[in-house]
Motif scaffolding. Structure first.
Motif, PDB file in Angstrom:
ATOM      1  N   ASP A   1       0.800  -1.219   0.000  1.00 24.34           N
ATOM      2  CA  ASP A   1       0.000   0.000   0.000  1.00 24.34           C
ATOM      3  C   ASP A   1       0.834   1.271   0.000  1.00 24.34           C
ATOM      4  O   ASP A   1       0.313   2.349  -0.298  1.00 24.34           O
ATOM      5  CB  ASP A   1      -0.930   0.011   1.216  1.00 24.34           C
ATOM      6  CG  ASP A   1      -2.091  -0.959   1.042  1.00 24.34           C
ATOM      7  OD1 ASP A   1      -2.244  -1.512  -0.073  1.00 24.34           O
ATOM      8  OD2 ASP A   1      -2.832  -1.174   2.013  1.00 24.34           O
TER       9      ASP A   1
ATOM     10  N   TRP B   1       0.433   3.013  -3.195  1.00 21.06           N
ATOM     11  CA  TRP B   1      -0.787   3.798  -3.379  1.00 21.06           C
ATOM     12  C   TRP B   1      -0.616   5.214  -2.828  1.00 21.06           C
ATOM     13  O   TRP B   1      -1.057   6.191  -3.441  1.00 21.06           O
ATOM     14  CB  TRP B   1      -1.963   3.116  -2.688  1.00 21.06           C
ATOM     15  CG  TRP B   1      -2.538   1.974  -3.473  1.00 21.06           C
ATOM     16  CD1 TRP B   1      -2.292   0.643  -3.284  1.00 21.06           C
ATOM     17  CD2 TRP B   1      -3.446   2.065  -4.569  1.00 21.06           C
ATOM     18  NE1 TRP B   1      -2.992  -0.100  -4.196  1.00 21.06           N
ATOM     19  CE2 TRP B   1      -3.713   0.737  -4.995  1.00 21.06           C
ATOM     20  CE3 TRP B   1      -4.060   3.119  -5.231  1.00 21.06           C
ATOM     21  CZ2 TRP B   1      -4.576   0.457  -6.049  1.00 21.06           C
ATOM     22  CZ3 TRP B   1      -4.925   2.839  -6.279  1.00 21.06           C
ATOM     23  CH2 TRP B   1      -5.175   1.528  -6.685  1.00 21.06           C
ATOM     24  N   TYR B   2       0.024   5.323  -1.660  1.00 24.86           N
ATOM     25  CA  TYR B   2       0.289   6.656  -1.109  1.00 24.86           C
ATOM     26  C   TYR B   2       1.176   7.469  -2.053  1.00 24.86           C
ATOM     27  O   TYR B   2       0.965   8.674  -2.246  1.00 24.86           O
ATOM     28  CB  TYR B   2       0.960   6.545   0.256  1.00 24.86           C
ATOM     29  CG  TYR B   2       0.023   6.216   1.382  1.00 24.86           C
ATOM     30  CD1 TYR B   2      -0.861   7.166   1.892  1.00 24.86           C
ATOM     31  CD2 TYR B   2       0.025   4.957   1.969  1.00 24.86           C
ATOM     32  CE1 TYR B   2      -1.720   6.873   2.934  1.00 24.86           C
ATOM     33  CE2 TYR B   2      -0.830   4.647   3.018  1.00 24.86           C
ATOM     34  CZ  TYR B   2      -1.694   5.605   3.497  1.00 24.86           C
ATOM     35  OH  TYR B   2      -2.544   5.306   4.530  1.00 24.86           O
TER      36      TYR B   2
ATOM     37  N   TYR C   1      -6.011  12.522  -6.321  1.00 27.84           N
ATOM     38  CA  TYR C   1      -7.117  11.588  -6.118  1.00 27.84           C
ATOM     39  C   TYR C   1      -8.003  11.508  -7.351  1.00 27.84           C
ATOM     40  O   TYR C   1      -8.106  12.452  -8.130  1.00 27.84           O
ATOM     41  CB  TYR C   1      -7.966  12.013  -4.922  1.00 27.84           C
ATOM     42  CG  TYR C   1      -7.306  11.765  -3.586  1.00 27.84           C
ATOM     43  CD1 TYR C   1      -7.297  10.487  -3.030  1.00 27.84           C
ATOM     44  CD2 TYR C   1      -6.690  12.796  -2.888  1.00 27.84           C
ATOM     45  CE1 TYR C   1      -6.691  10.246  -1.811  1.00 27.84           C
ATOM     46  CE2 TYR C   1      -6.088  12.571  -1.666  1.00 27.84           C
ATOM     47  CZ  TYR C   1      -6.091  11.295  -1.123  1.00 27.84           C
ATOM     48  OH  TYR C   1      -5.489  11.062   0.083  1.00 27.84           O
TER      49      TYR C   1
ATOM     50  N   GLU D   1      -9.974   3.650  -6.113  1.00 29.03           N
ATOM     51  CA  GLU D   1      -9.392   3.112  -4.876  1.00 29.03           C
ATOM     52  C   GLU D   1      -8.471   4.080  -4.158  1.00 29.03           C
ATOM     53  O   GLU D   1      -8.154   3.864  -2.980  1.00 29.03           O
ATOM     54  CB  GLU D   1      -8.619   1.817  -5.184  1.00 29.03           C
ATOM     55  CG  GLU D   1      -9.444   0.673  -5.718  1.00 29.03           C
ATOM     56  CD  GLU D   1      -9.459   0.631  -7.227  1.00 29.03           C
ATOM     57  OE1 GLU D   1      -9.610  -0.468  -7.783  1.00 29.03           O
ATOM     58  OE2 GLU D   1      -9.330   1.701  -7.862  1.00 29.03           O
ATOM     59  N   THR D   2      -8.017   5.130  -4.830  1.00 27.83           N
ATOM     60  CA  THR D   2      -7.133   6.083  -4.165  1.00 27.83           C
ATOM     61  C   THR D   2      -7.788   6.719  -2.942  1.00 27.83           C
ATOM     62  O   THR D   2      -7.091   7.133  -2.011  1.00 27.83           O
ATOM     63  CB  THR D   2      -6.685   7.197  -5.134  1.00 27.83           C
ATOM     64  OG1 THR D   2      -7.846   7.821  -5.698  1.00 27.83           O
ATOM     65  CG2 THR D   2      -5.809   6.627  -6.246  1.00 27.83           C
TER      66      THR D   2
ATOM     67  N   ALA E   1      -9.162   5.357  -0.586  1.00 24.98           N
ATOM     68  CA  ALA E   1      -8.939   4.554   0.618  1.00 24.98           C
ATOM     69  C   ALA E   1      -7.722   5.039   1.405  1.00 24.98           C
ATOM     70  O   ALA E   1      -7.519   4.625   2.550  1.00 24.98           O
ATOM     71  CB  ALA E   1      -8.749   3.087   0.238  1.00 24.98           C
ATOM     72  N   PHE E   2      -6.940   5.930   0.813  1.00 26.32           N
ATOM     73  CA  PHE E   2      -5.680   6.362   1.422  1.00 26.32           C
ATOM     74  C   PHE E   2      -5.783   7.834   1.799  1.00 26.32           C
ATOM     75  O   PHE E   2      -5.830   8.704   0.939  1.00 26.32           O
ATOM     76  CB  PHE E   2      -4.525   6.080   0.454  1.00 26.32           C
ATOM     77  CG  PHE E   2      -4.462   4.632   0.072  1.00 26.32           C
ATOM     78  CD1 PHE E   2      -3.805   3.722   0.880  1.00 26.32           C
ATOM     79  CD2 PHE E   2      -5.117   4.166  -1.068  1.00 26.32           C
ATOM     80  CE1 PHE E   2      -3.788   2.373   0.553  1.00 26.32           C
ATOM     81  CE2 PHE E   2      -5.101   2.828  -1.403  1.00 26.32           C
ATOM     82  CZ  PHE E   2      -4.437   1.924  -0.583  1.00 26.32           C
TER      83      PHE E   2
ATOM     84  N   TYR F   1       3.646   4.781   4.898  1.00 24.49           N
ATOM     85  CA  TYR F   1       2.255   4.550   5.248  1.00 24.49           C
ATOM     86  C   TYR F   1       1.779   5.704   6.130  1.00 24.49           C
ATOM     87  O   TYR F   1       2.583   6.470   6.660  1.00 24.49           O
ATOM     88  CB  TYR F   1       2.086   3.229   6.015  1.00 24.49           C
ATOM     89  CG  TYR F   1       2.050   1.986   5.166  1.00 24.49           C
ATOM     90  CD1 TYR F   1       3.140   1.621   4.371  1.00 24.49           C
ATOM     91  CD2 TYR F   1       0.946   1.153   5.159  1.00 24.49           C
ATOM     92  CE1 TYR F   1       3.115   0.470   3.603  1.00 24.49           C
ATOM     93  CE2 TYR F   1       0.909  -0.001   4.402  1.00 24.49           C
ATOM     94  CZ  TYR F   1       1.994  -0.343   3.625  1.00 24.49           C
ATOM     95  OH  TYR F   1       1.963  -1.481   2.867  1.00 24.49           O
ATOM     96  N   GLY F   2       0.474   5.781   6.359  1.00 24.95           N
ATOM     97  CA  GLY F   2      -0.084   6.880   7.135  1.00 24.95           C
ATOM     98  C   GLY F   2       0.076   6.758   8.631  1.00 24.95           C
ATOM     99  O   GLY F   2      -0.194   7.719   9.367  1.00 24.95           O
TER     100      GLY F   2
ATOM    101  N   SER G   1      -5.056  11.356   8.703  1.00 24.91           N
ATOM    102  CA  SER G   1      -3.904  10.474   8.552  1.00 24.91           C
ATOM    103  C   SER G   1      -4.308   9.026   8.303  1.00 24.91           C
ATOM    104  O   SER G   1      -3.749   8.348   7.434  1.00 24.91           O
ATOM    105  CB  SER G   1      -3.022  10.526   9.805  1.00 24.91           C
ATOM    106  OG  SER G   1      -2.519  11.827  10.010  1.00 24.91           O
ATOM    107  N   ARG G   2      -5.264   8.541   9.096  1.00 29.45           N
ATOM    108  CA  ARG G   2      -5.736   7.163   9.000  1.00 29.45           C
ATOM    109  C   ARG G   2      -7.226   7.136   9.318  1.00 29.45           C
ATOM    110  O   ARG G   2      -7.723   8.014  10.018  1.00 29.45           O
ATOM    111  CB  ARG G   2      -4.971   6.255   9.964  1.00 29.45           C
ATOM    112  CG  ARG G   2      -3.514   6.033   9.608  1.00 29.45           C
ATOM    113  CD  ARG G   2      -3.361   5.098   8.423  1.00 29.45           C
ATOM    114  NE  ARG G   2      -3.800   3.751   8.754  1.00 29.45           N
ATOM    115  CZ  ARG G   2      -4.363   2.910   7.874  1.00 29.45           C
ATOM    116  NH1 ARG G   2      -4.593   3.309   6.640  1.00 29.45           N
ATOM    117  NH2 ARG G   2      -4.726   1.706   8.241  1.00 29.45           N
TER     118      ARG G   2
END
Length: 240
Positions: free
Chosen positions: A61, A64-65, A73, A77-78, A80-81, A151-152, A185-186
């Motif tokens: 993942d 993806w970030y 964006y 699916e983008t 989701a991040f 990752y976030g 962030s998440r």
């Protein structure tokens, strides 16, 4: 933040960084390959002395970030991040040359500062020994490698710790800003409004103190509004 917060926060981060580097090298040797295909994106080719350190993290993942940081964006699916890490990565990228190095710089700096502020917060509301246990235990937890990967989680650690420390220090404006950043962030970052509200309820004083716990709610609300505008679906942030 006092000297002990920096000593223990930086020390815990160094231990995390060394263990993660060894684990990453072993993982790449044992299980080569990416494992996740990201349509329309391929990470940059790395060269130089830092390539061997950075390359193991360009997987799953994290890609993806990096895609969001470089392409933004879309109604896919983008969504989701969450945007805190991609936004910070895009801001730093011109300074370091590519999005991979930028994201790793952001996440490692965020995790370092997050551990420092976590120590300061726990020492403030409990004691020094509890703060030491908190940062060492977190840094040595088996899944803590997410704090040095693109990752976030590192952004959540930084923003969440800062929001809690600002709330405990009775600085509602800062608590609002960092609380909103935690929510961006998440997906579960918005839940930090709960401990923030409990602290504020016990402080007394001006109603302005509730500005802090409102930050995560505002951050999550802003994200829902953005995804709604982008997709036409008011629940796009959940459906993705």
């Amino acid at each position: 933040m006092n000297r002990q917060a920096w000593q223990w926060g930086v020390g815990a981060w160094v231990a995390l960084r060394l263990i993660s580097a060894l684990a990453a090298a072993y993982s790449v040797a044992s299980m080569p390959g990416n494992g996740v295909e990201v349509p329309g994106y391929w990470p940059p080719q790395l060269s130089g002395p830092l390539a061997a350190v950075a390359e193991p993290w360009l997987r799953a993942d994290g890609l993806w970030y990096l895609k969001v940081a470089t392409q933004g964006y879309a109604a896919d699916e983008t969504l989701a991040f969450f945007p805190a890490l991609p936004a910070a990565t895009a801001a730093v990228q011109p300074l370091v040359g590519n999005e991979a190095y930028a994201a790793l710089l952001v996440t490692n700096l965020a995790s370092l500062l997050g551990l420092v502020m976590l120590f300061a917060f726990v020492a403030r509301v409990l004691d020094r020994h509890s703060a030491q246990a908190a940062v060492v235990g977190l840094a040595l937890f088996p899944t803590a490698f997410f704090f040095v990967a693109p990752y976030g989680e590192a952004m959540l650690l930084f923003a969440g710790s800062a929001a809690l420390l600002a709330t405990a220090s009775k600085r509602p404006q800062l608590a609002f800003v960092f609380g909103a950043a935690a929510a961006l962030s998440r997906p579960f970052g918005a839940l930090i409004c709960i401990p923030m509200a409990f602290m504020v309820a016990g402080q007394g004083g001006s109603p302005r103190r509730w500005l802090g716990p409102a930050g995560p709610v505002a951050g999550l609300g802003g994200w829902f509004a953005y995804t709604w505008n982008l997709t036409g679906d008011p629940l796009a942030a959940l459906h993705v």
